[in-house]
Structure formats: structure tokens, C-alpha cells
Write a protein that holds these residues in place. Structure first.
Motif, PDB file in Angstrom:
ATOM      1  N   GLU A 282      12.616   7.010  -6.918  1.00  0.00           N
ATOM      2  CA  GLU A 282      11.665   5.895  -7.026  1.00  0.00           C
ATOM      3  C   GLU A 282      11.493   5.205  -5.680  1.00  0.00           C
ATOM      4  O   GLU A 282      10.370   4.837  -5.290  1.00  0.00           O
ATOM      5  N   ILE A 283      12.592   5.024  -4.963  1.00  0.00           N
ATOM      6  CA  ILE A 283      12.521   4.355  -3.649  1.00  0.00           C
ATOM      7  C   ILE A 283      11.727   5.204  -2.668  1.00  0.00           C
ATOM      8  O   ILE A 283      10.937   4.678  -1.874  1.00  0.00           O
ATOM      9  N   ALA A 284      11.911   6.512  -2.729  1.00  0.00           N
ATOM     10  CA  ALA A 284      11.120   7.393  -1.868  1.00  0.00           C
ATOM     11  C   ALA A 284       9.632   7.207  -2.135  1.00  0.00           C
ATOM     12  O   ALA A 284       8.817   7.093  -1.208  1.00  0.00           O
ATOM     13  N   PHE A 285       9.249   7.142  -3.408  1.00  0.00           N
ATOM     14  CA  PHE A 285       7.849   6.953  -3.780  1.00  0.00           C
ATOM     15  C   PHE A 285       7.332   5.604  -3.307  1.00  0.00           C
ATOM     16  O   PHE A 285       6.236   5.501  -2.733  1.00  0.00           O
ATOM     17  N   LEU A 286       8.120   4.540  -3.497  1.00  0.00           N
ATOM     18  CA  LEU A 286       7.687   3.183  -3.154  1.00  0.00           C
ATOM     19  C   LEU A 286       7.588   2.962  -1.652  1.00  0.00           C
ATOM     20  O   LEU A 286       6.924   2.025  -1.211  1.00  0.00           O
TER      21      LEU A 286
ATOM     22  N   ALA B 289       0.803  -1.224   0.000  1.00  0.00           N
ATOM     23  CA  ALA B 289       0.000   0.000   0.000  1.00  0.00           C
ATOM     24  C   ALA B 289       0.836   1.274   0.000  1.00  0.00           C
ATOM     25  O   ALA B 289       0.314   2.348  -0.305  1.00  0.00           O
ATOM     26  N   LEU B 290       2.116   1.183   0.321  1.00  0.00           N
ATOM     27  CA  LEU B 290       2.925   2.383   0.518  1.00  0.00           C
ATOM     28  C   LEU B 290       3.057   3.257  -0.722  1.00  0.00           C
ATOM     29  O   LEU B 290       3.194   4.474  -0.618  1.00  0.00           O
ATOM     30  N   SER B 291       3.043   2.658  -1.910  1.00  0.00           N
ATOM     31  CA  SER B 291       3.211   3.466  -3.113  1.00  0.00           C
ATOM     32  C   SER B 291       2.046   4.423  -3.325  1.00  0.00           C
ATOM     33  O   SER B 291       2.137   5.356  -4.123  1.00  0.00           O
ATOM     34  N   GLU B 292       0.951   4.222  -2.603  1.00  0.00           N
ATOM     35  CA  GLU B 292      -0.201   5.119  -2.691  1.00  0.00           C
ATOM     36  C   GLU B 292      -0.255   6.071  -1.509  1.00  0.00           C
ATOM     37  O   GLU B 292      -1.244   6.765  -1.293  1.00  0.00           O
ATOM     38  N   GLY B 293       0.835   6.098  -0.711  1.00  0.00           N
ATOM     39  CA  GLY B 293       0.879   6.955   0.462  1.00  0.00           C
ATOM     40  C   GLY B 293       0.844   6.138   1.730  1.00  0.00           C
ATOM     41  O   GLY B 293       0.909   4.908   1.704  1.00  0.00           O
ATOM     42  N   MET B 294       0.722   6.816   2.848  1.00  0.00           N
ATOM     43  CA  MET B 294       0.701   6.124   4.130  1.00  0.00           C
ATOM     44  C   MET B 294      -0.593   5.321   4.290  1.00  0.00           C
ATOM     45  O   MET B 294      -1.689   5.886   4.198  1.00  0.00           O
ATOM     46  N   PRO B 295      -0.490   4.006   4.520  1.00  0.00           N
ATOM     47  CA  PRO B 295      -1.706   3.201   4.656  1.00  0.00           C
ATOM     48  C   PRO B 295      -2.425   3.475   5.973  1.00  0.00           C
ATOM     49  O   PRO B 295      -1.811   3.877   6.957  1.00  0.00           O
ATOM     50  N   LYS B 296      -3.715   3.272   5.980  1.00  0.00           N
ATOM     51  CA  LYS B 296      -4.518   3.420   7.187  1.00  0.00           C
ATOM     52  C   LYS B 296      -4.668   2.064   7.868  1.00  0.00           C
ATOM     53  O   LYS B 296      -4.797   1.038   7.216  1.00  0.00           O
ATOM     54  N   MET B 297      -4.654   2.078   9.184  1.00  0.00           N
ATOM     55  CA  MET B 297      -4.774   0.838   9.933  1.00  0.00           C
ATOM     56  C   MET B 297      -6.069   0.113   9.592  1.00  0.00           C
ATOM     57  O   MET B 297      -6.093  -1.117   9.447  1.00  0.00           O
ATOM     58  N   SER B 298      -7.152   0.865   9.430  1.00  0.00           N
ATOM     59  CA  SER B 298      -8.441   0.230   9.145  1.00  0.00           C
ATOM     60  C   SER B 298      -8.419  -0.491   7.803  1.00  0.00           C
ATOM     61  O   SER B 298      -9.005  -1.569   7.658  1.00  0.00           O
TER      62      SER B 298
ATOM     63  N   GLY C 286       6.420   5.367   0.354  1.00  0.00           N
ATOM     64  CA  GLY C 286       5.341   6.198   0.867  1.00  0.00           C
ATOM     65  C   GLY C 286       5.682   7.653   1.119  1.00  0.00           C
ATOM     66  O   GLY C 286       4.929   8.341   1.823  1.00  0.00           O
ATOM     67  N   PHE C 287       6.799   8.145   0.558  1.00  0.00           N
ATOM     68  CA  PHE C 287       7.169   9.549   0.747  1.00  0.00           C
ATOM     69  C   PHE C 287       6.805  10.347  -0.499  1.00  0.00           C
ATOM     70  O   PHE C 287       7.037   9.900  -1.624  1.00  0.00           O
ATOM     71  N   SER C 288       6.286  11.532  -0.276  1.00  0.00           N
ATOM     72  CA  SER C 288       5.921  12.388  -1.409  1.00  0.00           C
ATOM     73  C   SER C 288       7.124  13.138  -1.954  1.00  0.00           C
ATOM     74  O   SER C 288       7.111  13.588  -3.095  1.00  0.00           O
ATOM     75  N   GLU C 289       8.182  13.275  -1.140  1.00  0.00           N
ATOM     76  CA  GLU C 289       9.380  13.986  -1.567  1.00  0.00           C
ATOM     77  C   GLU C 289      10.626  13.202  -1.184  1.00  0.00           C
ATOM     78  O   GLU C 289      10.671  12.577  -0.115  1.00  0.00           O
ATOM     79  N   GLN C 290      11.637  13.268  -2.040  1.00  0.00           N
ATOM     80  CA  GLN C 290      12.884  12.545  -1.763  1.00  0.00           C
ATOM     81  C   GLN C 290      13.562  13.100  -0.510  1.00  0.00           C
ATOM     82  O   GLN C 290      14.172  12.342   0.257  1.00  0.00           O
ATOM     83  N   SER C 291      13.447  14.387  -0.274  1.00  0.00           N
ATOM     84  CA  SER C 291      14.096  14.980   0.906  1.00  0.00           C
ATOM     85  C   SER C 291      13.512  14.420   2.199  1.00  0.00           C
ATOM     86  O   SER C 291      14.237  14.185   3.173  1.00  0.00           O
TER      87      SER C 291
ATOM     88  N   GLU D 292      15.707  -0.405   2.717  1.00  0.00           N
ATOM     89  CA  GLU D 292      17.015  -1.062   2.705  1.00  0.00           C
ATOM     90  C   GLU D 292      17.100  -2.081   1.572  1.00  0.00           C
ATOM     91  O   GLU D 292      18.123  -2.176   0.874  1.00  0.00           O
ATOM     92  N   GLY D 293      16.026  -2.840   1.390  1.00  0.00           N
ATOM     93  CA  GLY D 293      16.024  -3.835   0.323  1.00  0.00           C
ATOM     94  C   GLY D 293      16.094  -3.197  -1.055  1.00  0.00           C
ATOM     95  O   GLY D 293      16.828  -3.664  -1.941  1.00  0.00           O
ATOM     96  N   LEU D 294      15.354  -2.120  -1.253  1.00  0.00           N
ATOM     97  CA  LEU D 294      15.348  -1.449  -2.558  1.00  0.00           C
ATOM     98  C   LEU D 294      16.685  -0.773  -2.841  1.00  0.00           C
ATOM     99  O   LEU D 294      17.126  -0.699  -3.998  1.00  0.00           O
ATOM    100  N   LEU D 295      17.348  -0.270  -1.801  1.00  0.00           N
ATOM    101  CA  LEU D 295      18.639   0.389  -2.003  1.00  0.00           C
ATOM    102  C   LEU D 295      19.721  -0.610  -2.416  1.00  0.00           C
ATOM    103  O   LEU D 295      20.719  -0.226  -3.040  1.00  0.00           O
ATOM    104  N   ARG D 296      19.530  -1.868  -2.078  1.00  0.00           N
ATOM    105  CA  ARG D 296      20.494  -2.888  -2.509  1.00  0.00           C
ATOM    106  C   ARG D 296      20.346  -3.219  -3.986  1.00  0.00           C
ATOM    107  O   ARG D 296      21.216  -3.851  -4.576  1.00  0.00           O
ATOM    108  N   ASP D 297      19.216  -2.822  -4.557  1.00  0.00           N
ATOM    109  CA  ASP D 297      18.939  -3.071  -5.972  1.00  0.00           C
ATOM    110  C   ASP D 297      19.254  -1.793  -6.754  1.00  0.00           C
ATOM    111  O   ASP D 297      18.551  -0.794  -6.624  1.00  0.00           O
ATOM    112  N   GLN D 298      20.304  -1.834  -7.540  1.00  0.00           N
ATOM    113  CA  GLN D 298      20.767  -0.643  -8.241  1.00  0.00           C
ATOM    114  C   GLN D 298      19.799  -0.154  -9.318  1.00  0.00           C
ATOM    115  O   GLN D 298      19.961   0.941  -9.859  1.00  0.00           O
ATOM    116  N   ARG D 299      18.780  -0.938  -9.628  1.00  0.00           N
ATOM    117  CA  ARG D 299      17.857  -0.554 -10.696  1.00  0.00           C
ATOM    118  C   ARG D 299      16.928   0.576 -10.288  1.00  0.00           C
ATOM    119  O   ARG D 299      16.333   1.235 -11.138  1.00  0.00           O
TER     120      ARG D 299
END
Length: 333
Positions: free
Chosen positions: A298-302, A240-249, A304-309, A286-293
Motif C-alpha cells: 500500500e505504501i508503495a502505491f501511495l 497526486a502520487l497515488s495516481e503515479g508520478m505527478p507532472k510539474m505542469s 507513486g510506485f507501480s511495484e513494491q520492488s 517514512e511517515g507511512l512506515l511509522r503507521d502500522q496500518r
């Protein structure tokens, strides 16, 4: 995603007429038609419901869930089935299902609730009440009655059966088999049990064996409860993270739980939804950073962050270095 034991799927298929392609149905559910009937082998609940709906396209399923419930045997459930038999009375048997049902399903919870006429044994299952779920609920209620009849020293029947979904085209078979009124279109799925029935001593009740089995089940529940709930929750959060922060419900609903039950079960393991989400984001990053692709953006988006910073600040808080530094370290190690 919730899971159920593959035993249920195999029992449903075994009850079908010979002209139905049972092997194809099992294979479609990811099961080997010639495989071992292992109650610990789990399949996604949605896959199970899909299979039941395919069955409904091929044959009349009006009586099927009750016949499958009737076919269930205590020994089919492994240690839990033995604990059902070893309980001193039927109240003890139903109480063990209430506590240990998570050993064979993550989508159903059971509750014993006082009622003016006795006790309700309630089946709680969240989600869209599609046909597959409705058939599964009927089979589950019938299973409870079947197991009770196997250990009760006198003929057993509930006072009433309550089913939330509408009635099938005929209810005569259901009422004959349950031996009591079956109320479709009710506000809950439940068996109403009399005090006299629950007090009946089980024919194989044994206090010593019962204590041993309870100890075994407690250990198994502790292991599977933490592993399955946490792993399934992390998978749902990561998805769910690629669509933003998931809700517990939303995550709870996807696991077949109410938000309250989900919160309670996480708390049992010293976790909160917020801490689990943070842990999932960190592990995923951490897992995505090990993948150079994947680029840092992109990792920030995946995760759940709207900005890389924002991602960079959070990652530095988690591991003590920036994402770029972490990627450099793992690529040279």
C-alpha cells in the motif's frame, strides 16, 4: 492548492446589503465573523471563489467587485501597503506589488510590461475562469486604481482597463468609476498606465522609510516564499502520487502558477521539481512506515510506485535500509 488573504473575503462580505447572511458566508469560508481582519490569515483560493459564487446567487454582483476595490486602503495591506505609500512615485508603488504580491496571495502574479502608450500592469492568474475568479480579478484591478488614487497628488485614472472575461449586463458603472474605457473580452487582465501618471511623486513618498520597509519586505518574502511554496508543492505532490508520478505542469496549475513561474520560483530556492518530488516521496514513505496500518504494498502505491520492488530499491537509496528494516527500527525505538 493556491491561497489568498482572508482580507479579500471579509471586504467582499462587508460590501453586501444588510439582508444578506454575511455571517453565514464567512463561516462557510472557514472564517470567524467576529474575528480579527488579519491580512496574513490565508484561505484557499477555491474557497474564496466558492464564497463569491454563493454571493452571486443572493444578490446582483455587477458593481460589487469595483465597490470592494474602491474600499481597499493602503493600510489594509500591512507593511506592503506602507511600502506602497512610501515609494517615491507611482511606478515605484506598482513595482512593489509586482515583487511582493506573494505576501498576500499565491494564485496571482503581477507584471509591469512596456506598451507603446505607457506601461501595462498585468494580473496573471491561472486556472478555470469561473465566476468567482472573474469577480476577484475585477476587484483586484479596481484595488490597484483605488490605491493609486490614495497616493497620487493629482486625479488618477488608467488610460484603459482590460478584462479577459465577457462584460456584465452593464459596464456603465465600471467605466464611470475607472474613468476610462473598460475593454471586456480582452486577451489579458491589466491596467494601461500613462508615463505621466507613473512619474507622479507620491504624496507620502519617503526614501528613508522606503528603504527600511523594502528591507523588511525582502526578509518576509524570503521566509514566506520558501515556506509556503515548498509546503504547498509537497502537499500537492503527495496528493497526486497515488495516481503515479505527478507532472510539474499539473502541480503548477493547481497552485495557480504557470510551469515557467513554478520552475523559476523553485530555482530561487535551489530546488527543482524532480528533487522536490523525491523529497516528498521519501518523507511520505517514512511517515507511512511509522503507521502500522499500511502494508508495504500500500505504501508503495501511495508514494507513486507501480511495484513494491521499485519502492524498496528507491527507499534503500534514500535512507540506506529497506522499508521493512526501517519500520522495524522505528517501532522499537
Amino acid at each position: 492548492m493556491g491561497y489568498v488573504t482572508s482580507l479579500f473575503a471579509r471586504k467582499m462580505v462587508a460590501a453586501l446589503p444588510e439582508d444578506v447572511d454575511t455571517a453565514g458566508l464567512l463561516e462557510g469560508a472557514g472564517l470567524d465573523p467576529d474575528g480579527v481582519w488579519d491580512p496574513k490569515a490565508m484561505i484557499p483560493a477555491a474557497t474564496y471563489y466558492d464564497m463569491l459564487e454563493r454571493i452571486a446567487e443572493r444578490t446582483d454582483v455587477t458593481e460589487l467587485p469595483v465597490r470592494v476595490g474602491e474600499s481597499m486602503r493602503c493600510d489594509d495591506y500591512g507593511a506592503l501597503g506602507l511600502a506602497w505609500k512610501a515609494a517615491l512615485d507611482l511606478h515605484g508603488s506598482f513595482s512593489r506589488v509586482e515583487r511582493y504580491a506573494r505576501l498576500w496571495t499565491s494564485v496571482v502574479e503581477y507584471e509591469l510590461r512596456p506598451h507603446p502608450r505607457g506601461t501595462l500592469f498585468i494580473l496573471h492568474r491561472a486556472g478555470d475562469r469561473r465566476l468567482g475568479m472573474r469577480l476577484s480579478n475585477e476587484a483586484t484591478l479596481a484595488s490597484g486604481v483605488s490605491l493609486a488614487r490614495q497616493v497620487c497628488p493629482v486625479p488618477f485614472a488608467p488610460l484603459e482597463v482590460y478584462v479577459r472575461h465577457p462584460a456584465p449586463k452593464t459596464v456603465a458603472f465600471h467605466q464611470d468609476w475607472f474613468g476610462c474605457p473598460v475593454r471586456f473580452g480582452a486577451d489579458l487582465d491589466a491596467l494601461l498606465l500613462s508615463p505621466e501618471a507613473l512619474a507622479q511623486p507620491n504624496v507620502l513618498g519617503d526614501e528613508g522609510i522606503s528603504r527600511y520597509l523594502i528591507s523588511h519586505l525582502d526578509a518576509e518574502l524570503s521566509e514566506i516564499g520558501e515556506r509556503s511554496l515548498v509546503e504547498q508543492s509537497k502537499a500537492a505532490i503527495a496528493q497526486a502520487l497515488s495516481e503515479g508520478m505527478p507532472k510539474m505542469s499539473d502541480v503548477a496549475r493547481g497552485l495557480g502558477l504557470s510551469a515557467r513561474s513554478f520552475h523559476r520560483r523553485l530555482a530561487e530556492h535551489g530546488m527543482s521539481f524532480q528533487s522536490l518530488t523525491e523529497e516528498t516521496r521519501r518523507e511520505l514513505a517514512e511517515g507511512l512506515l511509522r503507521d502500522q496500518r499500511h502494508s508495504l504494498a500500500e505504501i508503495a502505491f501511495l508514494t507513486g510506485f507501480s511495484e513494491q520492488s521499485s519502492f524498496t530499491r528507491a527507499f534503500k537509496r534514500w535512507v540506506g535500509m529497506t522499508p521493512a528494516s526501517y519500520r522495524k527500527d522505528v517501532s522499537t525505538s
